[in-house]
Design an enzyme around this catalytic site. Structure first.
Site, PDB file in Angstrom:
ATOM      1  N   ASP A  90       0.815  -1.212   0.000  1.00 28.80           N
ATOM      2  CA  ASP A  90       0.000   0.000   0.000  1.00 28.80           C
ATOM      3  C   ASP A  90       0.853   1.268   0.000  1.00 28.80           C
ATOM      4  O   ASP A  90       2.065   1.217   0.204  1.00 28.80           O
ATOM      5  CB  ASP A  90      -0.963   0.011   1.205  1.00 28.80           C
ATOM      6  CG  ASP A  90      -0.306  -0.469   2.501  1.00 28.80           C
ATOM      7  OD1 ASP A  90       0.937  -0.475   2.574  1.00 28.80           O
ATOM      8  OD2 ASP A  90      -1.032  -0.828   3.438  1.00 28.80           O
ATOM      9  N   ASN A 119      -7.397  -2.222  14.521  1.00 24.32           N
ATOM     10  CA  ASN A 119      -8.811  -2.471  14.194  1.00 24.32           C
ATOM     11  C   ASN A 119      -8.973  -3.719  13.330  1.00 24.32           C
ATOM     12  O   ASN A 119     -10.032  -3.951  12.764  1.00 24.32           O
ATOM     13  CB  ASN A 119      -9.419  -1.244  13.492  1.00 24.32           C
ATOM     14  CG  ASN A 119      -8.760  -0.950  12.146  1.00 24.32           C
ATOM     15  OD1 ASN A 119      -7.800  -1.616  11.754  1.00 24.32           O
ATOM     16  ND2 ASN A 119      -9.256   0.050  11.438  1.00 24.32           N
ATOM     17  N   HIS A 160      -7.237  -4.374  10.518  1.00 28.06           N
ATOM     18  CA  HIS A 160      -6.992  -4.228   9.079  1.00 28.06           C
ATOM     19  C   HIS A 160      -5.734  -4.978   8.650  1.00 28.06           C
ATOM     20  O   HIS A 160      -4.821  -5.194   9.438  1.00 28.06           O
ATOM     21  CB  HIS A 160      -6.975  -2.752   8.637  1.00 28.06           C
ATOM     22  CG  HIS A 160      -5.765  -1.945   8.996  1.00 28.06           C
ATOM     23  ND1 HIS A 160      -5.829  -0.579   9.215  1.00 28.06           N
ATOM     24  CD2 HIS A 160      -4.455  -2.267   9.148  1.00 28.06           C
ATOM     25  CE1 HIS A 160      -4.621  -0.126   9.476  1.00 28.06           C
ATOM     26  NE2 HIS A 160      -3.770  -1.123   9.453  1.00 28.06           N
ATOM     27  N   GLU A 186      -9.771  -1.782   5.593  1.00 31.23           N
ATOM     28  CA  GLU A 186     -10.386  -1.458   6.869  1.00 31.23           C
ATOM     29  C   GLU A 186     -11.612  -2.347   7.121  1.00 31.23           C
ATOM     30  O   GLU A 186     -12.117  -2.991   6.191  1.00 31.23           O
ATOM     31  CB  GLU A 186     -10.802   0.023   6.864  1.00 31.23           C
ATOM     32  CG  GLU A 186      -9.653   1.005   6.599  1.00 31.23           C
ATOM     33  CD  GLU A 186      -8.758   1.235   7.820  1.00 31.23           C
ATOM     34  OE1 GLU A 186      -8.561   0.320   8.638  1.00 31.23           O
ATOM     35  OE2 GLU A 186      -8.243   2.364   7.943  1.00 31.23           O
TER      36      GLU A 186
HETATM   37  C1  F6R Z   1       1.590  -1.376   6.152  1.00 32.43           C
HETATM   38  C2  F6R Z   1       0.229  -1.877   6.275  1.00 32.43           C
HETATM   39  C3  F6R Z   1      -0.537  -1.833   7.548  1.00 32.43           C
HETATM   40  C4  F6R Z   1       0.306  -2.069   8.781  1.00 32.43           C
HETATM   41  C5  F6R Z   1      -0.534  -1.997  10.044  1.00 32.43           C
HETATM   42  C6  F6R Z   1       0.304  -2.147  11.306  1.00 32.43           C
HETATM   43  O1  F6R Z   1       2.097  -1.524   4.840  1.00 32.43           O
HETATM   44  O2  F6R Z   1      -0.316  -2.318   5.305  1.00 32.43           O
HETATM   45  O3  F6R Z   1      -1.567  -2.803   7.499  1.00 32.43           O
HETATM   46  O4  F6R Z   1       0.925  -3.326   8.686  1.00 32.43           O
HETATM   47  O5  F6R Z   1      -1.203  -0.781  10.090  1.00 32.43           O
HETATM   48  O6  F6R Z   1       1.162  -1.049  11.402  1.00 32.43           O
HETATM   49  P1  F6R Z   1       2.310  -0.980  12.492  1.00 32.43           P
HETATM   50  O7  F6R Z   1       3.280  -2.072  12.145  1.00 32.43           O
HETATM   51  O8  F6R Z   1       2.920   0.384  12.312  1.00 32.43           O
HETATM   52  O9  F6R Z   1       1.670  -1.189  13.806  1.00 32.43           O
END
Ligand code: F6R
Length: 240
Positions: A67, A135, A137, A142
């Site tokens: 992403d 959450n 995701h 989401e």
């Molecule tokens: C990142 C991504 C997100 C993160 C998630 C956890 O490329 O796709 O799904 O993996 O938000 O983020 P952190 O590791 O910062 O807690």
């Protein structure tokens, strides 16, 4: 699901590096789906250190990221393109032309999503690395995202904007939209490696592993994937 609880963040990162390295040892031209965020930084450090010791090479590896924020140029320190270069790619022998990330500055975002979907169709990923949103995701899919989604533009939830604001000067600076690989594309990787650490992930970890499979917890879809390795820190595993 193959679930491991590591002693701490460092152990989680070392175990994750072993999984990624095995994928590359099995196929030196492996296609790796990669993630950004705080969670995989330790894993990338381990891989860099093993590369420097001559244990592993990324010469023929292809990388395709999950992403990117919309509206941040590649030179912005919080863009995921900048993250991947500065945290990982600049320190290993990967060919930059073998790395892909959605273009969040594309003039035509629908065309960019279609391009990424075509790219993913033509590239069989050996492995997809994932972090977990508090959450539930995965990527930026989401809660409520259909499981058959392909790459699309997502409006980030206030929970995600608030979680990610720790990395920006203020919450107003956090982009409100992103391009993300869809759930069906995440699920089409041969193997999934999911990492989670920290108490704030414990509820989402519980729902991912023990909850009902539901679009309300995107990560619960992983219960349907035949080859998922989950490596957790103790805090993230505390509700299991
Ligand atoms: C990142 C991504 C997100 C993160 C998630 C956890 O490329 O796709 O799904 O993996 O938000 O983020 P952190 O590791 O910062 O807690």
């Amino acid at each position: 699901m193959n679930i491991t609880v590591a002693e701490n963040y460092s152990q989680m990162s070392k175990k994750a590096a072993e999984v990624v390295e095995q994928v590359i040892l099995d196929n030196s031209s492996a296609v790796l789906g990669l993630a950004t965020g705080t969670t995989p930084i330790g894993l990338y450090k381990e891989l860099i250190s093993d590369f420097k010791r001559g244990k592993i090479s990324f010469k023929n590896v292809k990388a395709v990221n999950l992403d990117e924020y919309i509206g941040l140029p590649k030179t912005h320190v919080q863009s995921y393109a900048f993250f991947m270069k500065s945290v990982f790619f600049d320190h290993i022998d990967i060919d930059p032309s073998n790395t892909s990330i959605p273009d969040g500055m594309a003039e035509n975002l629908d065309a960019e999503c279609a391009r990424y979907t075509r790219l993913l169709k033509g590239m069989k990923r050996d492995m997809q690395l994932l972090g977990l949103g508090s959450n539930g995701h995965i990527g930026f899919n989401e809660p409520g995202t259909p499981f058959d989604s392909t790459t699309y533009v997502v409006n980030l939830t206030s929970a995600t904007i608030s979680d990610n604001s720790r990395l920006f000067g203020s919450i107003e600076e956090v982009p409100k939209k992103a391009i993300t690989m869809g759930i069906s594309e995440i699920m089409s990787a041969g193997k999934i490696l999911m990492l989670a650490s920290g108490r704030n992930k414990a509820d989402a970890v519980y729902s991912m592993i023990n909850g009902r499979i539901s679009e309300e917890c995107p990560a619960s879809v992983l219960q349907r994937h035949p080859d998922v390795t989950v490596i957790l820190g103790r805090d993230a595993a505390s509700l299991l």
